[in-house]
Design an enzyme around this catalytic site. Structure first.
Site, PDB file in Angstrom:
ATOM      1  N   GLY A  77      50.308   9.127  -9.509  1.00  0.00           N
ATOM      2  CA  GLY A  77      49.749   9.111 -10.874  1.00  0.00           C
ATOM      3  C   GLY A  77      48.875   7.909 -11.167  1.00  0.00           C
ATOM      4  N   CYS A 135      41.004  13.528 -11.581  1.00  0.00           N
ATOM      5  CA  CYS A 135      42.111  13.211 -12.483  1.00  0.00           C
ATOM      6  C   CYS A 135      41.944  13.945 -13.813  1.00  0.00           C
ATOM      7  CB  CYS A 135      42.212  11.720 -12.688  1.00  0.00           C
ATOM      8  SG  CYS A 135      40.693  11.002 -13.214  1.00  0.00           S
ATOM      9  N   GLY A 222      47.845  15.417   4.254  1.00  0.00           N
ATOM     10  CA  GLY A 222      48.381  15.478   5.607  1.00  0.00           C
ATOM     11  C   GLY A 222      47.842  16.671   6.384  1.00  0.00           C
ATOM     12  N   GLY A 249      43.905  15.412   6.030  1.00  0.00           N
ATOM     13  CA  GLY A 249      44.743  15.701   7.196  1.00  0.00           C
ATOM     14  C   GLY A 249      44.248  15.180   8.523  1.00  0.00           C
TER      15      GLY A 249
END
Lengths: 309, 256
Positions: A77, A135, A222, A249
């Site tokens: 956050g 965001c 990832g 990733g």
């Protein structure tokens, strides 16, 4: 020896020349100095620091992390120390480094993005700005500003107007058509694009009968998101007139080479750093070895080479 | 802080589901202090390292006490003597012993004994007196006293009464606080809250250091995944902690 240098902002007056295309991604590499005891961070192509807002932010409630199959969900956050503290405590250290530092910025509204960029103007040690348009936008009812081409373009234009530094816009994958967003932010003056940010997702704690994360949902990163990211880079590379930084990733040289061959001029390594701090340098070393084996003299020669015409 | 490949010297089950692992990591052992931890890479398949308190150190190695709770620790239990282990550490802010302190009171709940063994080791090395209140659900869950440094006075409680006094360590705490110059605790949050209540009842100013456990990403202050709100603002458990003054903690922020 392969020439690994890459110019990420060719149409910008200052430019953003990197000695190699491997960058550490925002949010996984702090402000850079955290890792300096473990390996030579000066060997990196660039460092993108933690997402920075106008005022410091406390971020989201715990739990903020869940490991998933080949991935990681986070809901940190945007906890950060705020732009004043970045300028005061971090930039002076960056100014002594060879490696360029790019500040990732975020805001709760258009003005905040512009104000953060304004505050970074002329600060020694800051080589570029990466705009996190993923965001939530408070003014537009909490919707991510990166999901609307018009708002994404407005944010880009506002930051461009506030800074003389090269501006990279980091795109969200949580959209119907990322190409549309990419085109809009390019028209608004983005010097480069970075894609992708995390993919929205969630897991449940079946014992507690509740979502695992404190905020219910989070951003997936990832290896699990690599095919998504690669496809988006491939699609956007077909239309974008500015350099693309592939992210999502990447944990080894082979991953990075896929992104480069799909059309990325550079790559960011993020989640992989958490388990292997030197992952980015391993990626760089692997790219060099590949180039040597394959007789590639300049990395630019293979950017987008896998694209089907 | 260093990243090393450490050879496993031993890795044995010392209580049901709890293992004591010894790894050859002289560099980390030389730098480490009680309350600090290491991030262990548990194979190539998991996205995150796992944090473990350092349980004790020798000249050449360090011990980690861990319980089998998930994929990472399952991988670890299967790692045999002679294999290499990728360790990152020592990390975090550990326990602090005031130079003037003569008597230390250590309060351990279950596997929470892990970092306190190292603290006892250091305190006894400095010729302090150490009392350990060691609690577990059952006798089987008690850390074997043969692995404790010589000279530690141990008082045992079990929740089911299967060994020594029946009850929790927090029940007997008031009998020992008077003689303690400093108190250190590691265990579940419920235990910390019980300790806080007991101390409050006694109306005594006592410094209590506690070690917190939380999911961590990087382990070194870079990712902000382990941050908690405290009475002194946001703190990163991996870097500002894992050891905190109990007075700093806001319980609802760590009860997760």
């Amino acid at each position: 020896m392969i020439d690994t240098s890459v110019q990420l902002a060719p149409s910008h007056v200052k430019g953003l020349l990197l000695k190699n295309p491997v960058i550490t991604a925002s949010g996984t590499f702090g402000y850079g100095m955290e890792y300096s005891q473990l390996f030579d961070i000066q060997k990196l192509g660039a460092i993108v620091c933690k997402g920075t807002t106008l005022k410091s932010r406390e971020g989201n409630p715990q739990p903020r992390l869940v490991e998933t199959a080949s991935g990681l969900l986070n809901s940190v956050g945007l906890e950060n120390i705020g732009v004043e503290a970045v300028v005061r405590d971090k930039a002076s250290i960056w100014a002594q480094w060879h490696v360029p530092v790019i500040v990732n910025i975020a805001g709760e509204n258009m003005d905040e993005y512009a104000q953060v960029a304004t505050r970074l103007e002329g600060v020694p040690g800051v080589s570029g700005i990466e705009v996190n348009i993923s965001c939530p936008n408070v003014k537009s009812g909490g919707m991510e500003c990166g999901t609307d081409p018009k708002i994404a373009a407005e944010v880009t234009a506002a930051v461009k107007a506030a800074t003389s530094l090269p501006v990279i816009v980091k795109l969200s994958p949580n959209v119907t058509d990322i190409v549309e967003i990419a085109v809009a932010v390019c028209q608004a003056g983005a010097d480069a694009l970075c894609l992708i940010n995390t993919v929205r997702g969630m897991t449940l704690d079946i014992k507690k009968r509740r979502p695992s994360l404190g905020t219910m949902m989070g951003g997936l990163s990832g290896p699990a998101i690599k095919p998504i990211a690669l496809y988006m880079v491939y699609k956007v590379a077909g239309v974008a007139k500015v350099p693309i930084i592939g992210c999502g990733g990447i944990s080894c040289a082979e991953d990075a080479l896929e992104f480069i061959m799909a059309g990325a001029s550079a790559v960011q390594v993020g989640t992989a750093t958490l388990s292997k701090p030197q992952a980015a340098l391993d990626v760089l070393e692997g790219i060099k070895q590949f180039a040597e084996r394959e007789g590639i003299g300049n990395l630019r020669d293979i950017v987008g080479i896998a694209r089907v015409q | 802080m260093k990243q090393v490949s450490a050879k496993i010297i031993s890795n044995t089950e010392v209580m049901p589901g709890c293992y004591l692992l010894c790894a050859e990591a002289p560099d980390i052992a030389a730098m480490a202090g009680p309350g600090q931890f290491v991030m262990v890479k548990c194979g190539d398949k998991l996205t995150l390292r796992r944090p473990f308190s350092i349980t004790s150190v020798t000249n050449s190695g360090l011990y980690i006490l861990y319980s089998l709770i998930g994929k990472g620790t399952l991988w670890l239990t299967q790692r045999r003597k002679g294999k290499e282990l990728d360790l990152l550490g020592p990390l975090g802010n550990g326990f602090y012993i005031e130079p003037a302190t003569k008597n230390l009171l250590l309060v351990a709940g279950g596997i929470g004994v892990a970092p306190l063994v190292f603290l006892a080791q250091q305190a006894i090395g400095r010729e302090k007196s150490v009392t350990l209140l060691l609690g577990a659900r059952t006798a089987a869950g008690l850390y074997p006293t043969k692995f404790l440094p010589a000279g530690v006075q141990t008082v045992v409680t079990t929740e089911d009464g299967s060994r020594s006094r029946k009850g929790m360590v927090s029940d007997i705490l008031p009998d020992y606080t008077d003689q303690a110059d400093q108190i250190y605790a590691c265990g579940p949050v419920a235990m910390y809250q019980a300790i806080a209540e007991q101390i409050q009842k006694q109306k005594k100013e006592k410094s209590i250091q506690v070690s917190l456990e939380i999911r961590m990403g990087c382990g070194l202050g870079a990712c902000y995944s382990c941050s908690i709100k405290t009475k002194n603002g946001m703190k990163q458990v991996c870097q500002d902690g894992p050891v905190f003054d109990m007075n700093e903690i806001i319980w609802q922020e760590v009860k997760i």
